[in-house]
Design an enzyme around this catalytic site. Structure first.
Site, PDB file in Angstrom:
ATOM      1  N   HIS A   1     -53.447  -8.404  75.777  1.00 38.78           N
ATOM      2  CA  HIS A   1     -52.968  -9.480  74.892  1.00 38.78           C
ATOM      3  C   HIS A   1     -52.193 -10.569  75.644  1.00 38.78           C
ATOM      4  O   HIS A   1     -51.216 -11.111  75.128  1.00 38.78           O
ATOM      5  CB  HIS A   1     -52.102  -8.878  73.769  1.00 38.78           C
ATOM      6  CG  HIS A   1     -50.878  -8.157  74.271  1.00 38.78           C
ATOM      7  ND1 HIS A   1     -50.413  -7.003  73.682  1.00 38.78           N
ATOM      8  CD2 HIS A   1     -50.014  -8.417  75.287  1.00 38.78           C
ATOM      9  CE1 HIS A   1     -49.325  -6.598  74.305  1.00 38.78           C
ATOM     10  NE2 HIS A   1     -49.065  -7.446  75.300  1.00 38.78           N
TER      11      HIS A   1
ATOM     12  N   HIS B   1     -42.534  -8.606  71.642  1.00 37.23           N
ATOM     13  CA  HIS B   1     -41.885  -8.899  72.925  1.00 37.23           C
ATOM     14  C   HIS B   1     -40.622  -9.743  72.747  1.00 37.23           C
ATOM     15  O   HIS B   1     -40.233 -10.476  73.643  1.00 37.23           O
ATOM     16  CB  HIS B   1     -42.841  -9.657  73.850  1.00 37.23           C
ATOM     17  CG  HIS B   1     -44.113  -8.956  74.187  1.00 37.23           C
ATOM     18  ND1 HIS B   1     -45.120  -8.726  73.263  1.00 37.23           N
ATOM     19  CD2 HIS B   1     -44.557  -8.443  75.355  1.00 37.23           C
ATOM     20  CE1 HIS B   1     -46.123  -8.115  73.874  1.00 37.23           C
ATOM     21  NE2 HIS B   1     -45.810  -7.927  75.129  1.00 37.23           N
TER      22      HIS B   1
ATOM     23  N   HIS C   1     -49.983  -3.133  84.327  1.00 38.47           N
ATOM     24  CA  HIS C   1     -49.349  -4.365  84.797  1.00 38.47           C
ATOM     25  C   HIS C   1     -47.842  -4.227  84.852  1.00 38.47           C
ATOM     26  O   HIS C   1     -47.252  -3.435  84.138  1.00 38.47           O
ATOM     27  CB  HIS C   1     -49.766  -5.598  83.990  1.00 38.47           C
ATOM     28  CG  HIS C   1     -49.422  -5.641  82.521  1.00 38.47           C
ATOM     29  ND1 HIS C   1     -49.857  -4.719  81.601  1.00 38.47           N
ATOM     30  CD2 HIS C   1     -48.700  -6.540  81.808  1.00 38.47           C
ATOM     31  CE1 HIS C   1     -49.437  -5.044  80.388  1.00 38.47           C
ATOM     32  NE2 HIS C   1     -48.711  -6.154  80.481  1.00 38.47           N
TER      33      HIS C   1
ATOM     34  N   GLU D   1     -47.682  -0.312  77.692  1.00 37.84           N
ATOM     35  CA  GLU D   1     -48.322  -0.763  76.449  1.00 37.84           C
ATOM     36  C   GLU D   1     -49.582   0.050  76.131  1.00 37.84           C
ATOM     37  O   GLU D   1     -50.079   0.002  75.003  1.00 37.84           O
ATOM     38  CB  GLU D   1     -48.688  -2.253  76.548  1.00 37.84           C
ATOM     39  CG  GLU D   1     -47.471  -3.166  76.554  1.00 37.84           C
ATOM     40  CD  GLU D   1     -47.818  -4.632  76.793  1.00 37.84           C
ATOM     41  OE1 GLU D   1     -46.952  -5.478  76.550  1.00 37.84           O
ATOM     42  OE2 GLU D   1     -48.944  -4.930  77.234  1.00 37.84           O
TER      43      GLU D   1
END
Ligand code: DHB
Ligand code: FE
Length: 282
Positions: free
Chosen positions: A12, A59, A193, A240
């Protein structure tokens, strides 16, 4: 009773929103990522979900570090997006499936998940961008949503095994909903990541490919890892992938298995190893 027909998962990254706004899908940098979607578009045309239950992580748009629920379920009539400072277009509000929201909330409480209930909830890039990817020609996408926020931004995080149990409970709740609507589950985030610190830019292809394989053949595989181990293996933001675990756990409660419709894996998109997956319940 409602039908749980399949699951979707996608990274995303905000830069995707900029690439879409600029029409760069066929540019050499973006093509290997966007090429992962057309086979899934074709499947969605026939699968035609009415409602999407979305596992995602906010976030800092709706929840900030001062108040961070571990699990929060939306029960709003609509979910607005807002400027997060990424410089990407703010997307139109998405309609909420409030009847399924309240059924889910009651079912989850019954199964002893002490969730936060949100009758107002802004949704950030993690919830909005995947809909632009899965329904590029519709804005908003032609589905109602129930967003479920799982904290992956402030430690301690929920254990992978607890996230798996949540996903299973959500799967059971969907299938006990007194409705003939067609429901899908979506996961957004990952794959490996890390955006900050000494390991900024960290990507672990071997782990990602093993995780993707587990989504097909061994759905609870990632529950063996602690949150610290997941950070080590997938990066601080790679955790995530817990959303993918919840989505897959929900599907594990339906039908007799899953069929992989399509998947794609590409390194890098921005700082991230991007993954896309569609699974059909068989
Ligand atoms: C990036 C990835 C994310 O998951 C996110 O939420 C923001 C940015 C990135 O790789 O740029
Ligand atoms: Fe993210």
């Amino acid at each position: 009773m409602a039908n749980l027909i399949g699951g979707l998962a996608s990274s995303h990254i905000p830069a995707i929103g900029a690439a879409i706004a600029k029409g760069q899908q066929q540019a050499p940098y973006w093509k290997p990522f966007f090429d992962g979607f057309p086979p899934i578009h074709r499947w969605l045309e026939t699968a035609r979900p009415d409602v999407m239950v979305v596992f995602y992580n906010d976030h800092g748009l709706n929840f900030f570090l001062d108040k961070m629920p571990t699990f929060a379920v939306g029960a709003a009539p609509e979910y607005r997006n807002a400027d997060e400072g990424w410089g990407i277009p703010t997307l139109p509000a998405m309609a909420g499936a409030t009847d399924l929201s309240w059924h889910l909330i009651e079912h989850l409480m019954e199964e002893e998940f002490d969730i936060v209930t949100c009758q107002e909830m802004l949704v950030d890039h993690a919830c909005t961008l995947p809909f632009k990817l899965f329904w590029p020609d519709a804005s908003p996408a032609p589905v109602k949503i129930v967003p479920i926020n799982i904290n992956t931004v402030q430690f301690p995080l929920p254990k992978a095994s607890r996230v798996y149990a949540l996903g299973q409970a959500v799967g059971r709740a969907i299938q006990s909903w007194d409705s003939d609507q067609r429901v899908m589950v979506m996961a957004t985030g990952g794959l490996s990541h890390q955006l900050e610190g000494e390991r900024a830019g960290f990507i672990n292809k071997a782990f990602d490919l093993q995780f993707l394989q587990s989504m097909e053949s061994n759905p609870a595989w990632a529950t063996q890892f602690t949150d610290r181990q997941l950070v080590e293996l997938a990066g601080t933001q790679g955790v995530e992938l817990l959303m993918w675990l919840a989505m897959r756990a929900a599907l594990s409660t339906a039908g007799s298995g899953v069929r992989k419709v399509h998947s794609n894996y590409h390194i890098p998109t921005s700082n991230t190893a991007t993954g896309v997956l569609a699974l059909e319940v068989v």
